[in-house]
Design an enzyme around this catalytic site. Structure first.
Site, PDB file in Angstrom:
ATOM      1  N   LYS A  22       1.041  -1.054   0.010  1.00  0.00           N
ATOM      2  CA  LYS A  22       0.251   0.366   0.412  1.00  0.00           C
ATOM      3  C   LYS A  22       0.504   1.262   0.040  1.00  0.00           C
ATOM      4  O   LYS A  22       0.593   2.365  -0.807  1.00  0.00           O
ATOM      5  CB  LYS A  22      -0.948   0.396   1.115  1.00  0.00           C
ATOM      6  N   ARG A  97      -5.190  10.549   4.063  1.00  0.00           N
ATOM      7  CA  ARG A  97      -4.219  11.923   4.658  1.00  0.00           C
ATOM      8  C   ARG A  97      -3.121  11.617   3.289  1.00  0.00           C
ATOM      9  O   ARG A  97      -2.618  12.717   2.957  1.00  0.00           O
ATOM     10  CB  ARG A  97      -3.330  11.272   6.229  1.00  0.00           C
ATOM     11  N   ASP A 310       4.264   0.202  12.393  1.00  0.00           N
ATOM     12  CA  ASP A 310       3.349  -0.135  11.282  1.00  0.00           C
ATOM     13  C   ASP A 310       3.559  -2.248  12.037  1.00  0.00           C
ATOM     14  O   ASP A 310       2.009  -1.528  11.857  1.00  0.00           O
ATOM     15  CB  ASP A 310       3.198  -0.084   9.835  1.00  0.00           C
TER      16      ASP A 310
HETATM   17  C1  EPZ Z   1       3.810   7.404   7.010  1.00  0.00           C
HETATM   18  O1  EPZ Z   1       3.135   7.884   7.336  1.00  0.00           O
HETATM   19  C2  EPZ Z   1       3.333   6.074   6.283  1.00  0.00           C
HETATM   20  N1  EPZ Z   1       2.170   6.406   5.472  1.00  0.00           N
HETATM   21  C3  EPZ Z   1       2.341   5.343   7.914  1.00  0.00           C
HETATM   22  O2  EPZ Z   1       1.899   4.648   7.425  1.00  0.00           O
HETATM   23  C4  EPZ Z   1       3.538   5.271   8.364  1.00  0.00           C
HETATM   24  O3  EPZ Z   1       3.547   5.055   9.822  1.00  0.00           O
HETATM   25  C5  EPZ Z   1       4.951   6.315   8.360  1.00  0.00           C
HETATM   26  O4  EPZ Z   1       5.376   6.754   7.702  1.00  0.00           O
HETATM   27  C6  EPZ Z   1       5.571   6.318   9.582  1.00  0.00           C
HETATM   28  O5  EPZ Z   1       6.694   5.501   9.386  1.00  0.00           O
HETATM   29  C7  EPZ Z   1       2.244   6.503   4.150  1.00  0.00           C
HETATM   30  O6  EPZ Z   1       3.310   6.239   3.278  1.00  0.00           O
HETATM   31  C8  EPZ Z   1       0.618   6.627   3.504  1.00  0.00           C
HETATM   32  P1  EPZ Z   1       5.900  10.440   8.719  1.00  0.00           P
HETATM   33  P2  EPZ Z   1       4.107   9.224   7.218  1.00  0.00           P
HETATM   34  O7  EPZ Z   1       6.285  11.868   7.970  1.00  0.00           O
HETATM   35  O8  EPZ Z   1       4.175  10.049   6.265  1.00  0.00           O
HETATM   36  C9  EPZ Z   1       6.044  13.935  12.604  1.00  0.00           C
HETATM   37  C10 EPZ Z   1       0.033   2.842   7.796  1.00  0.00           C
HETATM   38  O9  EPZ Z   1      -0.359   2.338   8.643  1.00  0.00           O
HETATM   39  N2  EPZ Z   1       5.544  14.636  11.416  1.00  0.00           N
HETATM   40  O10 EPZ Z   1       7.033   9.427   8.678  1.00  0.00           O
HETATM   41  O11 EPZ Z   1       2.740  10.758   6.814  1.00  0.00           O
HETATM   42  C11 EPZ Z   1       4.441  12.776  12.181  1.00  0.00           C
HETATM   43  O12 EPZ Z   1       3.532  12.630  13.099  1.00  0.00           O
HETATM   44  C12 EPZ Z   1       0.266   4.831   7.702  1.00  0.00           C
HETATM   45  O13 EPZ Z   1       0.024   2.364   6.071  1.00  0.00           O
HETATM   46  C13 EPZ Z   1       5.812  16.183  12.128  1.00  0.00           C
HETATM   47  O14 EPZ Z   1       5.191  16.052  12.957  1.00  0.00           O
HETATM   48  O15 EPZ Z   1       4.408   9.392   8.579  1.00  0.00           O
HETATM   49  C14 EPZ Z   1       4.969  11.658  12.762  1.00  0.00           C
HETATM   50  O16 EPZ Z   1       4.865  11.474  14.072  1.00  0.00           O
HETATM   51  C15 EPZ Z   1       0.285   4.392   8.827  1.00  0.00           C
HETATM   52  N3  EPZ Z   1       6.425  17.010  10.805  1.00  0.00           N
HETATM   53  C16 EPZ Z   1       6.192  11.493  12.827  1.00  0.00           C
HETATM   54  O17 EPZ Z   1       6.766  12.670  11.918  1.00  0.00           O
HETATM   55  C17 EPZ Z   1       6.110  16.633   9.728  1.00  0.00           C
HETATM   56  O18 EPZ Z   1       6.251  18.123   8.983  1.00  0.00           O
HETATM   57  C18 EPZ Z   1       6.687  10.662  11.337  1.00  0.00           C
HETATM   58  O19 EPZ Z   1       5.635  10.622   9.958  1.00  0.00           O
HETATM   59  C19 EPZ Z   1       5.722  15.737   9.267  1.00  0.00           C
HETATM   60  C20 EPZ Z   1       6.213  14.089   9.636  1.00  0.00           C
END
Ligand code: EPZ
Length: 422
Positions: A22, A97, A310
């Site tokens: 995905k 998202r 995840d």
């Molecule tokens: C990706 O989400 C995945 N989604 C998530 O999978 C996964 O859990 C996550 O990466 C971490 O591995 C997709 O790839 C579509 P991040 P993403 O930006 O990119 C914080 C699933 O179950 N952050 O790496 O949104 C954020 O809040 C989903 O398939 C900021 O603070 O995750 C989080 O706490 C759930 N500011 C952490 O960083 C920002 O500008 C990691 O987020 C960006 C992120």
């Protein structure tokens, strides 16, 4: 609203194939907006999030068709066509998202995008600051107004980007923006997930010039235009890990085929610590628990190649019935323990203190009606249902359908007593 009904106790045996990932398919679908010639994607999983993404891209005016493939996956063909719309509306973005992933391609190729802020979700606030900071550094004019990101740019200009924090979709958005920027871009502190490598492979097929994907430093030489091509989406490592944990919890022996043995090292290490015997081949992983009860393990989530967040809920379920006390530290998201109260309803002895769940394993969970709250939490509840005494009824499985392709059929194929009820 669908529910899953699981009668626990079966020891899982047999072979199951992984579907396409995905979290690779979503950014790759967004990247089709960059192509100037036809694109064919194979091994695309049959998931709600894919359907949502297709709907969003079609709203922009993209021409995409989806057809079933013989192996149960789907194939998507994107025909290049001028877009008629550059807005990703809130009513779609709030359901997924990952819609934010159209931002980079739209700004890079069309110089404009109005994308709703994704807003938080069940597992956290999930801001997109690093996405916007990076696009500004590449020369885009970004304002946030009325819940919408308004991005405008002439041609983006390559630059050195130091991402303030490691972000998977942040890295993906900036990579997709940089491939059409003028000159060289270096992304420092990039996320290293295998799905980013798969996206980079796809972009390279289209003619992009990228090196370093999968490391913390990605170099991109901008080009004027991208062509088309064919790409097979990589296997889903989280689905793979979920089935391996199911085998470990039920004491069974399961081989996951059509998967990627080298993108789950941290998870395989923890499964071996739990007492599993694991063997791997070119595209398969086999876990044999030899009828044993798993030993408790300590988990600490962190960016790839460390232990993936995840897989955290799945290991809470494993620790709930393991021998000993296991601690689970969630260091990526601020609210990703919503599966814990549901596991407690099934008898689990888990105490949450801040971002740490202390799990004292018990021999036997007891079935109870439980509710899914987010994608991976629901996977953890399914796993708990597989080992609980009695019939577990899981509500709101639409969360599960976002990220698991036909999970009940795949688990039934391994001997689980599971069915979908209306
Ligand atoms: C990706 O989400 C995945 N989604 C998530 O999978 C996964 O859990 C996550 O990466 C971490 O591995 C997709 O790839 C579509 P991040 P993403 O930006 O990119 C914080 C699933 O179950 N952050 O790496 O949104 C954020 O809040 C989903 O398939 C900021 O603070 O995750 C989080 O706490 C759930 N500011 C952490 O960083 C920002 O500008 C990691 O987020 C960006 C992120």
């Amino acid at each position: 609203m669908d529910k899953l009904l699981i009668s626990g106790g079966a020891q899982l045996q047999g072979s199951v194939s992984a579907s396409g990932a995905k979290n690779a398919a979503l950014p790759i679908l967004a990247a089709t907006l960059l192509a100037s010639a036809p694109v064919t994607l194979t091994n695309v999983p049959r998931l709600r999030d894919i359907t949502t993404t297709l709907e969003l891209l079609r709203r922009l005016g993209a021409d995409l068709s989806r057809e079933n493939a013989a192996d149960g996956s789907t194939q998507i063909v994107a025909q290049p066509t001028p877009l008629t719309n550059f807005a990703a509306p809130y009513e779609l973005v709030k359901t997924m998202r990952a819609s934010i992933l159209v931002l980079g391609p739209l700004v890079a190729r069309y110089g404009k995008a109005d994308v709703s802020l994704p807003g938080g979700c069940a597992i956290g606030a999930r801001p997109v600051t690093v996405h916007l900071d990076g696009l500004r550094a590449l020369g885009a004019d970004i304002s946030v107004d009325g819940g919408y990101i308004r991005a405008r740019a002439e041609r983006l200009r390559g630059t050195r980007l130091v991402m303030e924090m490691v972000s998977v979709t942040g890295t993906e958005n900036l990579l997709m923006a940089a491939v059409l920027a003028q000159g060289e871009t270096v992304i420092e502190n990039a996320a290293r997930e295998p799905e980013i490598v798969d996206l980079a492979d796809f972009l390279t097929t289209l003619g992009a010039k990228i090196s370093g994907a999968g490391t913390a430093q990605i170099q991109i030489q901008g080009v004027n235009q991208l062509g088309g091509g064919t790409h097979r989406v990589m296997p889903d490592r989280i689905e793979t890990g979920t089935f391996l944990v199911a085998a470990a919890m039920t004491g069974g022996r399961v081989r996951v085929t059509q998967t990627c043995p080298d993108c789950l090292d941290a998870v395989l290490r923890k499964l071996r610590d739990a007492g599993a015997v694991i063997t791997t081949g070119a595209d398969w992983i086999e876990l044999d628990m030899q009828g044993q009860r798993p030993r408790a393990v300590d988990i600490h989530t962190a960016p790839h190649p460390a232990f993936p967040t995840d897989m955290q809920a799945q290991f809470c379920a494993l620790n709930a019935i393991a021998d000993g006390v296991g601690t689970v530290t969630e260091a990526i998201f601020e609210n990703r323990f919503m599966h814990v109260p549901e596991l407690q309803r099934m008898g689990a002895d888990i105490r949450v203190e801040g971002n740490i769940a202390i799990c004292r394993g018990i021999k036997q969970l007891t079935a109870a009606p439980v509710m899914a709250t987010d994608l991976r939490a629901s996977a953890g509840l399914v796993l708990a249902g597989l080992v609980a005494t009695g019939e577990t009824l899981i509500d709101r499985v639409y969360h599960l359908d976002r990220g698991y392709d036909n999970i009940e059929a795949k688990l039934r194929g391994l001997g689980a007593q599971i069915q979908r009820v209306k």
